[in-house]
Design a protein around this motif. Structure first.
Motif, mmCIF file in Angstrom:
data_model
loop_
_atom_site.group_PDB
_atom_site.id
_atom_site.type_symbol
_atom_site.label_atom_id
_atom_site.label_comp_id
_atom_site.label_asym_id
_atom_site.label_seq_id
_atom_site.Cartn_x
_atom_site.Cartn_y
_atom_site.Cartn_z
ATOM 1 N N LEU A 52 19.729 -17.703 7.670
ATOM 2 C CA LEU A 52 19.997 -19.316 7.346
ATOM 3 C C LEU A 52 21.535 -19.477 7.122
ATOM 4 C CD1 LEU A 52 19.324 -22.390 7.613
ATOM 5 C CD2 LEU A 52 18.665 -22.098 5.227
ATOM 6 N N PHE A 53 21.987 -18.804 6.081
ATOM 7 C CA PHE A 53 23.609 -18.918 5.799
ATOM 8 C C PHE A 53 24.399 -18.216 6.511
ATOM 9 C CE2 PHE A 53 22.216 -19.772 0.953
ATOM 10 C CZ PHE A 53 21.480 -20.987 1.191
ATOM 11 N N GLY A 54 24.036 -17.318 7.215
ATOM 12 C CA GLY A 54 24.730 -16.348 8.010
ATOM 13 C C GLY A 54 25.548 -15.400 7.219
ATOM 14 N N PHE A 55 24.955 -15.075 6.226
ATOM 15 C CA PHE A 55 25.494 -13.851 5.562
ATOM 16 C C PHE A 55 25.025 -12.442 5.494
ATOM 17 C CE2 PHE A 55 26.757 -17.346 2.358
ATOM 18 C CZ PHE A 55 28.347 -17.428 2.821
ATOM 19 N N LYS A 56 25.663 -11.476 5.245
ATOM 20 C CA LYS A 56 24.789 -10.088 5.232
ATOM 21 C C LYS A 56 24.449 -9.616 3.985
ATOM 22 C CE LYS A 56 27.698 -8.438 9.221
ATOM 23 N NZ LYS A 56 28.789 -7.397 9.852
ATOM 24 N N LYS A 57 25.015 -10.112 3.096
ATOM 25 C CA LYS A 57 24.873 -9.678 1.628
ATOM 26 C C LYS A 57 24.231 -10.867 0.901
ATOM 27 C CE LYS A 57 28.848 -6.586 1.186
ATOM 28 N NZ LYS A 57 30.083 -6.419 0.314
ATOM 29 N N PHE A 58 23.125 -10.538 0.199
ATOM 30 C CA PHE A 58 22.442 -11.583 -0.379
ATOM 31 C C PHE A 58 23.143 -12.107 -1.659
ATOM 32 C CE2 PHE A 58 19.008 -13.387 -3.594
ATOM 33 C CZ PHE A 58 18.557 -14.431 -2.669
ATOM 34 N N SER A 59 24.103 -11.453 -2.168
ATOM 35 C CA SER A 59 24.817 -11.746 -3.294
ATOM 36 C C SER A 59 25.717 -12.990 -3.001
ATOM 37 C CB SER A 59 25.888 -10.646 -3.794
ATOM 38 O OG SER A 59 26.401 -10.156 -2.892
ATOM 39 N N ASP A 60 26.250 -12.924 -1.622
ATOM 40 C CA ASP A 60 27.065 -14.155 -1.180
ATOM 41 C C ASP A 60 26.175 -15.492 -1.091
ATOM 42 O OD1 ASP A 60 29.230 -12.400 -0.815
ATOM 43 O OD2 ASP A 60 28.600 -11.901 1.184
ATOM 44 N N CYS A 61 25.034 -15.317 -0.973
ATOM 45 C CA CYS A 61 24.092 -16.539 -0.652
ATOM 46 C C CYS A 61 24.043 -17.256 -2.253
ATOM 47 C CB CYS A 61 22.728 -16.183 -0.392
ATOM 48 S SG CYS A 61 22.942 -15.190 1.330
ATOM 49 N N LYS A 62 23.853 -16.712 -3.257
ATOM 50 C CA LYS A 62 23.816 -17.025 -4.634
ATOM 51 C C LYS A 62 24.270 -18.594 -4.975
ATOM 52 C CE LYS A 62 21.797 -12.753 -6.375
ATOM 53 N NZ LYS A 62 21.864 -11.545 -7.431
ATOM 54 N N PRO A 63 25.837 -18.424 -4.625
ATOM 55 C CA PRO A 63 26.358 -19.847 -5.064
ATOM 56 C C PRO A 63 25.355 -21.029 -4.277
ATOM 57 C CG PRO A 63 27.892 -18.116 -4.562
ATOM 58 C CD PRO A 63 26.619 -17.695 -4.181
ATOM 59 N N TYR A 64 24.720 -20.776 -3.294
ATOM 60 C CA TYR A 64 24.410 -21.986 -2.377
ATOM 61 C C TYR A 64 22.949 -22.308 -2.629
ATOM 62 C CZ TYR A 64 28.624 -21.614 0.261
ATOM 63 O OH TYR A 64 29.910 -21.400 0.659
ATOM 64 N N ILE A 65 22.417 -21.438 -3.578
ATOM 65 C CA ILE A 65 20.788 -21.351 -3.878
ATOM 66 C C ILE A 65 20.406 -22.358 -4.901
ATOM 67 C CG2 ILE A 65 18.586 -19.971 -4.053
ATOM 68 C CD1 ILE A 65 19.871 -17.594 -3.063
ATOM 69 N N ASN A 66 20.436 -23.525 -4.618
ATOM 70 C CA ASN A 66 20.383 -24.863 -5.874
ATOM 71 C C ASN A 66 19.112 -25.652 -4.693
ATOM 72 O OD1 ASN A 66 22.308 -23.970 -7.874
ATOM 73 N ND2 ASN A 66 23.464 -24.112 -5.865
ATOM 74 N N ASP A 67 18.600 -26.321 -5.945
ATOM 75 C CA ASP A 67 17.711 -27.513 -5.402
ATOM 76 C C ASP A 67 18.767 -28.498 -4.990
ATOM 77 O OD1 ASP A 67 16.130 -30.050 -5.119
ATOM 78 O OD2 ASP A 67 14.983 -29.451 -6.845
ATOM 79 N N ILE A 68 18.429 -28.845 -3.793
ATOM 80 C CA ILE A 68 19.601 -29.929 -2.953
ATOM 81 C C ILE A 68 19.360 -31.385 -3.527
ATOM 82 C CG2 ILE A 68 18.342 -30.575 -0.920
ATOM 83 C CD1 ILE A 68 20.990 -30.030 0.584
ATOM 84 N N PHE A 69 18.306 -31.563 -3.990
ATOM 85 C CA PHE A 69 17.943 -33.035 -4.527
ATOM 86 C C PHE A 69 18.403 -33.016 -6.019
ATOM 87 C CE2 PHE A 69 14.948 -32.454 -1.240
ATOM 88 C CZ PHE A 69 15.330 -33.270 -0.293
#
Length: 242
Positions: A52-69
């Motif tokens: 979904l994010f377009g990243f190869k490493k899951f560590s790069d995803c972490k800053p965006y993993i938040n409850d959007i609401f």
């Protein structure tokens, strides 16, 4: 009044402190896709999130993993970071120019769809062209929001500064103006983003309220090569002079 259509950016500023408020065309349709996005993050499947994010490493995803609401919010024009926004240099504009952009620029987000520059959004990540679960954002927003945008833009003139991909989100049905940039006689692609940012900056600084005013505007580094009209589309072709 002049309304400017603009693209988002892959990069985002983190943080935020704005309060949530009603955003352009806000309705249950947008909430559906936001819920789908949020549920993908809550399920925590690493491969799905990376895709979904377009990243190869899951560590790069972490800053965006938040409850959007329940995330900090920021005005869209300040949230996005990319070439166009670098050259727009929103923070250096005076307050009147900033308010002009917040009120008159419609940005086509890969998650939120059409939003005003001043609408507040969370920090999110959806790679351009990716589906959000069962939703295909460009088709979803074109189907659900085109009528609302037609009404919203009915009494305005339109300057379309979007990259071509974002035409998929909304097809302008009335006369509008777009532009192309040439350097040494060749069409500029990637760096067209920079000049779109510079054009938006000049429009805001000069409080341009009509296409007549825009056509009289001199923009540093650009000269008009030709103007073509095909059906409802007027295209201004600029030579880059610096």
């Amino acid at each position: 009044m002049l309304k400017i259509l603009f693209s988002p950016a892959e990069g985002k500023a983190s943080g935020g402190s704005e309060y949530a408020k009603e955003i352009l065309g806000s309705n249950s349709a947008r909430e559906n896709i936001l819920n789908e996005y949020n549920n993908i993050l809550k399920r925590g499947d690493e491969e799905t999130i990376k895709e979904l994010f377009g990243f190869k490493k899951f560590s790069d995803c972490k800053p965006y993993i938040n409850d959007i609401f329940n995330s900090p919010l920021m005005c869209a024009v300040e949230r996005y970071q990319g070439v166009a926004y670098e050259y727009l240099d929103f923070d250096s504009l005076d307050e009147k120019s900033q308010e002009y952009i917040k009120s008159n620029t419609i940005i086509f987000s890969n998650l939120y769809g059409p939003i005003l520059g001043g609408d507040t959004i969370a920090n999110y990540k959806v790679k351009q062209g990716n589906d959000v679960g069962k939703f295909i954002p460009d088709r979803f927003y074109k189907d659900r929001f085109s009528y609302q945008l037609d009404l919203y833009l009915a009494k305005s003139e339109i300057l379309d500064l979007r990259a071509g991909y974002y035409d998929k989100f909304y097809k302008v049905t009335k006369p509008y103006t777009t532009m192309k940039f040439l350097k040494g006689g060749k069409t500029v692609s990637h760096w067209a983003k920079a000049y779109r940012g510079l054009v938006l900056r000049a429009v805001a600084q000069n409080n341009i309220n009509s296409m007549e005013e825009f056509m009289a505007l001199e923009i540093d580094g650009l000269s008009v090569e030709e103007i073509t009209v095909i059906k409802n589309k007027t295209e201004i072709v600029y030579n880059i002079t610096n």
